[in-house]
Design an enzyme around this catalytic site. Structure first.
Site, mmCIF file in Angstrom:
data_model
loop_
_atom_site.group_PDB
_atom_site.id
_atom_site.type_symbol
_atom_site.label_atom_id
_atom_site.label_comp_id
_atom_site.label_asym_id
_atom_site.label_seq_id
_atom_site.Cartn_x
_atom_site.Cartn_y
_atom_site.Cartn_z
ATOM 1 N N HIS A 37 -0.047 -22.283 -2.848
ATOM 2 C CA HIS A 37 0.943 -22.041 -1.804
ATOM 3 C C HIS A 37 0.974 -23.179 -0.788
ATOM 4 O O HIS A 37 2.049 -23.624 -0.348
ATOM 5 C CB HIS A 37 0.627 -20.742 -1.049
ATOM 6 C CG HIS A 37 0.633 -19.519 -1.877
ATOM 7 N ND1 HIS A 37 -0.499 -18.748 -2.064
ATOM 8 C CD2 HIS A 37 1.615 -18.908 -2.584
ATOM 9 C CE1 HIS A 37 -0.203 -17.713 -2.830
ATOM 10 N NE2 HIS A 37 1.075 -17.783 -3.167
ATOM 11 N N VAL A 176 -1.241 -25.804 -9.535
ATOM 12 C CA VAL A 176 -2.442 -26.223 -8.817
ATOM 13 C C VAL A 176 -3.625 -25.470 -9.422
ATOM 14 O O VAL A 176 -3.589 -24.246 -9.569
ATOM 15 C CB VAL A 176 -2.325 -25.939 -7.317
ATOM 16 C CG1 VAL A 176 -3.606 -26.332 -6.588
ATOM 17 C CG2 VAL A 176 -1.123 -26.696 -6.740
#
Length: 287
Positions: A37, A176
């Site tokens: 995020h 990620v």
């Protein structure tokens, strides 16, 4: 950084930004922020004058037996993390604020939602499109940021933006990962220590499938190898392992160009998803 809890507050912030001719970047999240995020927010910070992050656990994308009530929530923690990467506004509404009425008008996600995660979560992407459409209308962003980890979600939102002419540019940020390859996810906190050790096998299996696909072009063999890796090295239950065209999410054939290798696996009670996107560049595939 300012926390907004009502639509009226959000609209005022948006009007102020637009009147000053400032560009707006939107980062939609369900909170319990992790590095994935924050990477989206960093990208938004670099490319926009104003960054709005929504933190809203959206009930319409959860099925009746899913983890809506237990989904991790910590707004105080999230606020500190968002501030550290330059978010200007957090929009954190209540369910009642986002859905005060039910007029019986719904968005249906269509064919792309009938496979992968949508096969076992039949109304999930309807709920995703509902909340994303509302956020696009409320925030009026110039750019919106999504992670490639949710590849099916990205493909479906891209289709909605294209087909319904939303005036927003979608920016898709690569997955990620933790140091051992596990895709970062808010649900990783559910894993026990043993489950956490097994979870990176999902990515390893997809990498093996990718190598097999590049070597032989055989979809069935690639899927069989990935299945074996997961079954031999985890106690996990495979929800799906699939190889499809991307972003159309159709069966591959000899003319396929870009394809998605995707997996969803229950490690204990936690459902983890991961994917790879492979550009074939003329390589032959045997479906």
């Amino acid at each position: 950084m300012i926390i907004l809890s009502t639509i009226a507050e959000l609209r005022k912030a948006v009007v102020n930004a637009k009147s000053s001719k400032q560009s707006i970047g939107l980062v939609p999240t369900m909170g319990y922020l992790h590095e994935g995020h924050l990477t989206l927010a960093k990208n938004a910070r670099e490319e926009n004058d104003v960054v709005v992050m929504s933190i809203f656990v959206n009930p319409t994308q959860f099925g009746p037996n899913e983890d809506f009530e237990s989904y991790p929530r910590d707004l105080e923690r999230d606020t500190k993390l968002a501030a550290s990467v330059g978010v200007d506004y957090i929009f954190a509404p209540s369910v009642e604020e986002m859905y005060p009425h039910d007029g019986g008008i719904y968005i249906r996600a269509g064919r792309q939602a009938q496979t992968l995660c949508g096969a076992s979560r039949p109304s999930h992407f309807d709920g995703v499109l509902q909340v994303v459409a509302k956020l696009f209308n409320l925030v009026q962003p110039d750019r919106a940021y999504f992670g490639q980890k949710d590849a099916q979600q990205v493909a479906i939102i891209q289709t909605m933006v294209r087909d319904y002419n939303f005036p927003v540019e979608l920016r898709v940020v690569p997955v990620v990962r933790e140091g051992d390859g596990l895709a970062k996810s808010s649900r990783n906190v559910y894993l026990s220590s043993i489950e956490r050790m097994q979870a990176p096998v999902i990515q390893q299996a997809l990498q093996i499938a990718k190598l097999e696909l590049m070597d032989s072009g055989d979809v069935d063999q690639a899927l069989a190898q990935a299945t074996k890796i997961i079954e031999d090295n985890t106690a996990g239950k495979i929800d799906y392992l699939s190889i499809l065209t991307y972003p159309d999410l159709k069966e591959v054939d000899e003319n396929s160009d870009q394809i998605l290798l995707a997996a969803a696996v229950y490690i204990g009670k936690t459902r983890l998803i991961d994917n790879l996107i492979l550009s074939l560049k003329g390589e032959r595939i045997h479906a």
